[in-house]
Design a protein around this motif. Structure first.
Motif, PDB file in Angstrom:
ATOM      1  N   TYR A   1       0.838  -1.194   0.000  1.00  0.00           N
ATOM      2  CA  TYR A   1       0.000   0.000   0.000  1.00  0.00           C
ATOM      3  C   TYR A   1       0.878   1.251   0.000  1.00  0.00           C
ATOM      4  CZ  TYR A   1      -4.636  -2.038   0.974  1.00  0.00           C
ATOM      5  OH  TYR A   1      -5.834  -2.703   0.884  1.00  0.00           O
ATOM      6  N   LYS A   2       0.433   2.302  -0.681  1.00  0.00           N
ATOM      7  CA  LYS A   2       1.029   3.612  -0.524  1.00  0.00           C
ATOM      8  C   LYS A   2       0.488   4.191   0.786  1.00  0.00           C
ATOM      9  CE  LYS A   2       3.226   4.031  -4.501  1.00  0.00           C
ATOM     10  NZ  LYS A   2       4.694   4.182  -4.603  1.00  0.00           N
ATOM     11  N   THR A   3       1.361   4.688   1.619  1.00  0.00           N
ATOM     12  CA  THR A   3       0.945   5.191   2.928  1.00  0.00           C
ATOM     13  C   THR A   3       1.036   6.714   2.954  1.00  0.00           C
ATOM     14  OG1 THR A   3       3.197   4.850   3.754  1.00  0.00           O
ATOM     15  CG2 THR A   3       1.597   3.099   4.143  1.00  0.00           C
ATOM     16  N   VAL A   4      -0.021   7.349   3.464  1.00  0.00           N
ATOM     17  CA  VAL A   4      -0.126   8.806   3.419  1.00  0.00           C
ATOM     18  C   VAL A   4      -0.512   9.339   4.792  1.00  0.00           C
ATOM     19  CG1 VAL A   4      -1.240  10.782   2.310  1.00  0.00           C
ATOM     20  CG2 VAL A   4      -0.908   8.644   1.021  1.00  0.00           C
ATOM     21  N   SER A   5       0.267  10.281   5.305  1.00  0.00           N
ATOM     22  CA  SER A   5      -0.030  10.955   6.565  1.00  0.00           C
ATOM     23  C   SER A   5      -0.243  12.432   6.289  1.00  0.00           C
ATOM     24  CB  SER A   5       1.136  10.781   7.551  1.00  0.00           C
ATOM     25  OG  SER A   5       0.935  11.562   8.716  1.00  0.00           O
ATOM     26  N   ILE A   6      -1.422  12.931   6.642  1.00  0.00           N
ATOM     27  CA  ILE A   6      -1.745  14.336   6.415  1.00  0.00           C
ATOM     28  C   ILE A   6      -2.229  14.952   7.719  1.00  0.00           C
ATOM     29  CG2 ILE A   6      -3.319  15.933   5.223  1.00  0.00           C
ATOM     30  CD1 ILE A   6      -3.252  14.030   2.835  1.00  0.00           C
ATOM     31  N   GLY A   7      -1.563  16.036   8.143  1.00  0.00           N
ATOM     32  CA  GLY A   7      -1.975  16.726   9.354  1.00  0.00           C
ATOM     33  C   GLY A   7      -1.508  16.010  10.608  1.00  0.00           C
ATOM     34  N   LYS A   8      -2.297  16.114  11.674  1.00  0.00           N
ATOM     35  CA  LYS A   8      -1.931  15.521  12.952  1.00  0.00           C
ATOM     36  C   LYS A   8      -2.383  14.068  12.997  1.00  0.00           C
ATOM     37  CE  LYS A   8      -2.264  15.996  17.968  1.00  0.00           C
ATOM     38  NZ  LYS A   8      -2.801  16.762  19.106  1.00  0.00           N
ATOM     39  N   VAL A   9      -1.433  13.165  12.841  1.00  0.00           N
ATOM     40  CA  VAL A   9      -1.717  11.735  12.905  1.00  0.00           C
ATOM     41  C   VAL A   9      -1.125  11.205  14.214  1.00  0.00           C
ATOM     42  CG1 VAL A   9      -1.413   9.501  11.776  1.00  0.00           C
ATOM     43  CG2 VAL A   9      -1.878  11.563  10.408  1.00  0.00           C
ATOM     44  N   TYR A  10       0.191  11.038  14.270  1.00  0.00           N
ATOM     45  CA  TYR A  10       0.825  10.866  15.572  1.00  0.00           C
ATOM     46  C   TYR A  10       0.895  12.239  16.254  1.00  0.00           C
ATOM     47  CZ  TYR A  10       2.653   6.136  14.635  1.00  0.00           C
ATOM     48  OH  TYR A  10       2.794   4.802  14.382  1.00  0.00           O
ATOM     49  N   HIS A  11       0.951  12.239  17.569  1.00  0.00           N
ATOM     50  CA  HIS A  11       1.160  13.498  18.292  1.00  0.00           C
ATOM     51  C   HIS A  11       2.565  14.026  18.031  1.00  0.00           C
ATOM     52  CE1 HIS A  11       0.538  16.498  21.443  1.00  0.00           C
ATOM     53  NE2 HIS A  11       1.730  16.187  21.909  1.00  0.00           N
ATOM     54  N   HIS A  12       3.528  13.096  17.979  1.00  0.00           N
ATOM     55  CA  HIS A  12       4.923  13.456  17.691  1.00  0.00           C
ATOM     56  C   HIS A  12       5.192  13.196  16.214  1.00  0.00           C
ATOM     57  CE1 HIS A  12       5.934  13.897  21.965  1.00  0.00           C
ATOM     58  NE2 HIS A  12       5.172  12.845  22.153  1.00  0.00           N
ATOM     59  N   SER A  13       5.507  14.248  15.495  1.00  0.00           N
ATOM     60  CA  SER A  13       5.668  14.140  14.044  1.00  0.00           C
ATOM     61  C   SER A  13       6.719  13.119  13.646  1.00  0.00           C
ATOM     62  CB  SER A  13       6.033  15.510  13.461  1.00  0.00           C
ATOM     63  OG  SER A  13       4.995  16.432  13.685  1.00  0.00           O
ATOM     64  N   ARG A  14       7.754  12.990  14.465  1.00  0.00           N
ATOM     65  CA  ARG A  14       8.861  12.122  14.052  1.00  0.00           C
ATOM     66  C   ARG A  14       8.545  10.637  14.181  1.00  0.00           C
ATOM     67  NH1 ARG A  14      12.995  13.340  19.103  1.00  0.00           N
ATOM     68  NH2 ARG A  14      12.807  11.341  20.156  1.00  0.00           N
TER      69      ARG A  14
ATOM     70  N   TYR B   1       3.969  12.499   3.121  1.00  0.00           N
ATOM     71  CA  TYR B   1       3.903  13.035   4.475  1.00  0.00           C
ATOM     72  C   TYR B   1       3.681  14.547   4.416  1.00  0.00           C
ATOM     73  CZ  TYR B   1       5.089  13.967   9.343  1.00  0.00           C
ATOM     74  OH  TYR B   1       5.041  14.363  10.645  1.00  0.00           O
ATOM     75  N   PHE B   2       2.563  14.987   4.961  1.00  0.00           N
ATOM     76  CA  PHE B   2       2.234  16.404   5.042  1.00  0.00           C
ATOM     77  C   PHE B   2       2.268  16.802   6.509  1.00  0.00           C
ATOM     78  CE2 PHE B   2      -1.003  19.876   5.242  1.00  0.00           C
ATOM     79  CZ  PHE B   2      -0.362  20.782   4.421  1.00  0.00           C
ATOM     80  N   GLU B   3       3.271  17.545   6.890  1.00  0.00           N
ATOM     81  CA  GLU B   3       3.536  17.890   8.290  1.00  0.00           C
ATOM     82  C   GLU B   3       2.341  18.583   8.934  1.00  0.00           C
ATOM     83  OE1 GLU B   3       5.694  17.498  11.411  1.00  0.00           O
ATOM     84  OE2 GLU B   3       7.118  17.703   9.768  1.00  0.00           O
ATOM     85  N   LYS B   4       2.070  18.215  10.200  1.00  0.00           N
ATOM     86  CA  LYS B   4       1.031  18.952  10.916  1.00  0.00           C
ATOM     87  C   LYS B   4       1.520  20.381  11.163  1.00  0.00           C
ATOM     88  CE  LYS B   4       2.359  17.844  15.713  1.00  0.00           C
ATOM     89  NZ  LYS B   4       1.923  17.284  16.993  1.00  0.00           N
ATOM     90  N   GLU B   5       0.593  21.332  11.084  1.00  0.00           N
ATOM     91  CA  GLU B   5       0.932  22.730  11.273  1.00  0.00           C
ATOM     92  C   GLU B   5       0.601  23.170  12.690  1.00  0.00           C
ATOM     93  OE1 GLU B   5      -0.236  25.484   8.133  1.00  0.00           O
ATOM     94  OE2 GLU B   5      -0.984  23.771   6.990  1.00  0.00           O
ATOM     95  N   ARG B   6       1.252  24.237  13.112  1.00  0.00           N
ATOM     96  CA  ARG B   6       0.930  24.826  14.405  1.00  0.00           C
ATOM     97  C   ARG B   6      -0.370  25.604  14.288  1.00  0.00           C
ATOM     98  NH1 ARG B   6       4.776  24.555  18.234  1.00  0.00           N
ATOM     99  NH2 ARG B   6       6.864  23.904  17.620  1.00  0.00           N
TER     100      ARG B   6
END
Length: 470
Positions: free
Chosen positions: A115-128, A137-142
């Motif tokens: 599968y292609k895996t996609v993370s957008i916004g706040k998924v884990y609490h810790h981005s890393r 991967y679309f980084e969660k914003e402040r």
């Protein structure tokens, strides 16, 4: 009690697939701080048409529970299928991979199965956490502000050397959806769907609202009249353990919130207005993403899960936070829709957020490694099927008290234990047969002795007397 070990888990990643139909795409909407305040859950004030539509031809779970009512441990639990006590992390400060490199997570598992895996916004609490295993991967914003006065306020706080810099607790700028971060996340999800339309994908869209600050375009605020809202009782449950409730969470750090005392009725209504506006705002973003699935002819083969990491208090008990074992903080919305357009169904089975990983794995025809959750496929096929007799959560108070709690769907029983000595410091038994809010601790009342003993029996199944939490 760490249930998953690297060698054991990797052996499962190589197991061949066994499914009779085309594997579905998987789209998970993971929402922050959302309680069951939605039209499909019976809230007649909230306007959530797109989420309600998911429930209209999917299955809605009335009694779904998170495993800990705080962001980081809850999200780790969702994305691994493991309880916080299996992972061994209970705070928001410790990244999962800092201490648990052996766990096979949801994105790792699906990536290993092509599968292609996609993370957008706040998924884990810790981005890393797991950042390297997402193909997109679309980084969660402040938190974002648009109004000039709020931007200037933040800058003044920074210049003053204030340690905790928070802006206003709410904002209603007359702007387009993408002026705020969830609108931008939705646009990125749509862009990504167009790019991956010919691939199998697991996409997790982490929507940050209705988490504080309640910032949403004015048109969503205008859907509501704050004067119509009822102010919840600020009364604490009689006889509760003294540490059962957190005082405020983060609300008091915001610049337009008084530092001391309860909020007045007008400010309470303003905040409820903001919370509801944020629900309608994310509902619109969900609608845009689902419409894109339809346009790309992906909807019929996309499994959609809508869920929240935990509940939240909107002034109940005089509090504005999660951070407890209370029913209002541990119960969450959960909708599963497989795109089949079947008639709406509801289930009163006791289910947990840890069940999502094994559920989507089985619905994708995949054999998953051992986890704490279990597949909900039998309930999707038969919502009234006999199911588990209990659901479990926990919440620590520092390292001296661990509150472990169980619900049977009607009553909630909690033991506050000393993790080191295993001593039970206090117990709570709350009646939720007809209402979400606890009013009195029934634990010491003689007429509830038999019920308490049965609830204790259920609790001990998950948390034996000598359980090692650390």
């Amino acid at each position: 009690m760490k249930k998953v070990f690297l060698a054991f888990a990797i052996s499962y990643l190589s197991i061949g697939l066994s499914f009779a139909q085309e594997q579905p795409n998987v789209l998970i909407f993971l929402v922050d701080d959302l309680r069951n305040d939605l039209g499909c859950y019976g809230n007649t004030e909230v306007k959530s048409p797109n989420i309600d539509a998911l429930a209209e031809n999917g299955i809605l779970f009335n009694k779904a529970y998170c495993q800990q009512a705080i962001c980081a441990p809850s999200r780790m639990s969702i994305l691994t299928g493991l309880r916080p006590e299996s992972i061994g992390i209970y705070d928001i400060f410790t990244p999962m991979r800092k201490v648990r490199k052996d766990i096979i997570s949801m994105p790792q598992f699906f990536k290993a199965n092509n599968y292609k895996t996609v993370s957008i916004g706040k998924v884990y609490h810790h981005s890393r956490d797991d950042k390297s295993v997402w193909d997109v991967y679309f980084e969660k914003e402040r938190n974002s502000y648009v109004k000039k006065e709020n931007i200037e306020d933040l800058e003044l706080q920074k210049q003053s050397g204030k340690k905790v810099v928070k802006g206003a607790a709410f904002e209603d700028a007359d702007v387009a959806d993408e002026a705020y971060k969830d609108g931008r996340a939705a646009n990125y999800a749509i862009e990504t769907l167009n790019k991956l339309k010919d691939d199998k994908f697991l996409m997790v869209v982490g929507l940050s609202k209705p988490h504080l600050p309640y910032n949403a375009p004015k048109k969503y605020w205008d859907l509501y009249n704050k004067d119509n809202f009822n102010v919840p009782s600020r009364n604490k449950p009689e006889g509760m353990f003294r540490l059962s409730l957190s005082k405020w969470g983060e609300l008091k750090n915001y610049s337009n919130i008084p530092n001391e005392g309860d909020l007045d009725d007008d400010l309470t209504k303003e905040l409820i207005n903001g919370y509801y506006a944020c629900i309608s705002y994310i509902d619109a973003q969900i609608g845009k993403i689902i419409n894109t699935l339809e346009t790309l002819d992906l909807r019929k083969n996309t499994l959609i899960v809508f869920m929240s990491d935990h509940g939240y208090k909107l002034g109940e008990y005089g509090a504005w936070c999660k951070h407890s074992n209370m029913e209002i903080d541990t119960r969450v919305p959960l909708i599963i829709n497989d795109g089949s357009k079947k008639k709406a169904t509801q289930s009163n089975a006791l289910v947990e957020n840890i069940d999502i990983f094994p559920t989507i794995a089985e619905l994708s025809g995949l054999n998953i490694h051992e986890v704490d959750g279990k597949s909900l496929l039998p309930l999707i096929d038969n919502p009234n099927k006999d199911w588990d007799e209990a659901a479990y959560s926990l919440f620590p108070r520092g390292d001296k008290y661990m509150g472990c709690t169980v619900t049977n769907g009607k009553f909630r029983y909690t033991e506050w234990r000393n993790p080191e000595t295993k001593e039970v410091i206090s117990t709570e038994l709350f009646n939720h047969e007809t209402h979400l809010i606890a009013d009195k601790n029934l634990s010491g009342i003689p007429e509830y002795k038999k019920l308490k003993a049965n609830m204790k029996r259920l609790l001990l199944k998950q948390f034996p007397k000598d359980y090692e939490f650390y």
